[in-house]
Write an enzyme that holds these catalytic residues in place. Structure first.
Site, PDB file in Angstrom:
ATOM      1  N   LEU A  75       0.799  -1.223   0.000  1.00 41.27           N
ATOM      2  CA  LEU A  75       0.000   0.000   0.000  1.00 41.27           C
ATOM      3  C   LEU A  75       0.838   1.282   0.000  1.00 41.27           C
ATOM      4  O   LEU A  75       0.298   2.376   0.172  1.00 41.27           O
ATOM      5  CB  LEU A  75      -0.977  -0.011   1.177  1.00 41.27           C
ATOM      6  CG  LEU A  75      -1.944  -1.208   1.183  1.00 41.27           C
ATOM      7  CD1 LEU A  75      -2.874  -1.135   2.369  1.00 41.27           C
ATOM      8  CD2 LEU A  75      -2.719  -1.308  -0.114  1.00 41.27           C
ATOM      9  N   CYS A  76       2.152   1.149  -0.197  1.00 34.85           N
ATOM     10  CA  CYS A  76       3.016   2.327  -0.283  1.00 34.85           C
ATOM     11  C   CYS A  76       2.958   2.935  -1.666  1.00 34.85           C
ATOM     12  O   CYS A  76       2.896   2.226  -2.663  1.00 34.85           O
ATOM     13  CB  CYS A  76       4.461   1.947   0.017  1.00 34.85           C
ATOM     14  SG  CYS A  76       4.816   1.734   1.745  1.00 34.85           S
ATOM     15  N   HIS A  77       3.019   4.257  -1.710  1.00 31.28           N
ATOM     16  CA  HIS A  77       3.108   4.968  -2.976  1.00 31.28           C
ATOM     17  C   HIS A  77       4.553   4.956  -3.463  1.00 31.28           C
ATOM     18  O   HIS A  77       5.474   5.048  -2.650  1.00 31.28           O
ATOM     19  CB  HIS A  77       2.690   6.435  -2.800  1.00 31.28           C
ATOM     20  CG  HIS A  77       1.239   6.618  -2.564  1.00 31.28           C
ATOM     21  ND1 HIS A  77       0.691   6.528  -1.306  1.00 31.28           N
ATOM     22  CD2 HIS A  77       0.224   6.874  -3.416  1.00 31.28           C
ATOM     23  CE1 HIS A  77      -0.610   6.736  -1.387  1.00 31.28           C
ATOM     24  NE2 HIS A  77      -0.921   6.948  -2.664  1.00 31.28           N
ATOM     25  N   MET A 113       8.199   4.529   5.800  1.00 33.61           N
ATOM     26  CA  MET A 113       8.348   3.147   5.345  1.00 33.61           C
ATOM     27  C   MET A 113       9.668   2.943   4.612  1.00 33.61           C
ATOM     28  O   MET A 113      10.294   1.891   4.722  1.00 33.61           O
ATOM     29  CB  MET A 113       7.172   2.733   4.457  1.00 33.61           C
ATOM     30  CG  MET A 113       5.838   2.736   5.176  1.00 33.61           C
ATOM     31  SD  MET A 113       5.826   1.743   6.690  1.00 33.61           S
ATOM     32  CE  MET A 113       6.116   0.125   6.026  1.00 33.61           C
ATOM     33  N   GLU A 114      10.116   3.965   3.897  1.00 29.65           N
ATOM     34  CA  GLU A 114      11.388   3.874   3.186  1.00 29.65           C
ATOM     35  C   GLU A 114      12.557   3.756   4.162  1.00 29.65           C
ATOM     36  O   GLU A 114      13.487   2.976   3.938  1.00 29.65           O
ATOM     37  CB  GLU A 114      11.557   5.071   2.248  1.00 29.65           C
ATOM     38  CG  GLU A 114      10.674   5.018   1.017  1.00 29.65           C
ATOM     39  CD  GLU A 114       9.176   5.260   1.255  1.00 29.65           C
ATOM     40  OE1 GLU A 114       8.390   5.004   0.334  1.00 29.65           O
ATOM     41  OE2 GLU A 114       8.789   5.705   2.362  1.00 29.65           O
ATOM     42  N   ASP A 128      22.712 -12.303   5.894  1.00 30.18           N
ATOM     43  CA  ASP A 128      22.986 -13.150   4.736  1.00 30.18           C
ATOM     44  C   ASP A 128      24.480 -13.351   4.519  1.00 30.18           C
ATOM     45  O   ASP A 128      24.934 -14.462   4.241  1.00 30.18           O
ATOM     46  CB  ASP A 128      22.355 -12.543   3.484  1.00 30.18           C
ATOM     47  CG  ASP A 128      22.647 -13.367   2.247  1.00 30.18           C
ATOM     48  OD1 ASP A 128      22.342 -14.585   2.253  1.00 30.18           O
ATOM     49  OD2 ASP A 128      23.181 -12.814   1.268  1.00 30.18           O
TER      50      ASP A 128
END
Length: 164
Positions: A75-77, A113-114, A128
């Site tokens: 739902l992020c733009h 969010m970024e 990793d």
């Protein structure tokens, strides 16, 4: 039906319409940690990890993730970042690495969010690259520390100094 902006009147998920919002300068800072054995951290510091320079690769992974957040968080733009910075610093007690991400834009929606995605990707990259040496590493404390801009203004995590 809901005060959550990602739900419409009938409760269905949708992407929020930001077309009526003003473009403003927006900044977000997030952090997180990866805990590991002291020998693993020593190998990172001494560049003895066979896959290469762990901190450099993790930094680039975080930067790449910040630019692609909209591709993995439904739902992020998609937004254009004007700046992104990822730092990875060994903890003083030798137990792991602290990661901070700062993202900036001049857009109609925020960059929290970024910043969070950058931290997660950077820490996952450390895992990793080092898992052959230490499968017991733990990622924790991923959280937003501050944000500014937009209708909601400035927010800082209470009880902790801002990070500028």
């Amino acid at each position: 039906m809901s005060k959550l902006p990602h739900l419409n009147e009938t409760g269905e998920v949708h992407i929020v319409n930001v077309g009526d919002k003003d473009s403003t300068r927006r900044v977000a800072v997030a952090e997180g940690r990866i805990h590991m054995e002291a020998d693993t951290l020593a190998a990172i510091r001494e560049q003895r990890i066979k896959k290469g320079d762990v901190l450099a690769v993790a930094r680039v992974a975080g930067l790449m993730a910040s630019k692609k957040t909209w591709e993995t968080v439904p739902l992020c733009h998609p937004i254009q970042l004007t700046h992104a910075e990822v730092t990875l610093e060994p903890l003083d007690d030798g137990s792991g690495i602290h990661c901070t991400a700062r993202t900036e834009t001049v857009e109609r929606t925020g960059v929290e969010m970024e910043a969070l995605n950058a931290v997660q990707a950077a820490l996952l990259t450390v895992y990793d690259m080092c898992k052959g040496m230490d499968r017991g590493m733990t990622i924790d404390g991923v959280r937003l520390m501050e944000k500014s801009g937009g209708r909601s203004g400035t927010w800082e995590r209470e009880g902790e100094p801002g990070r500028d």
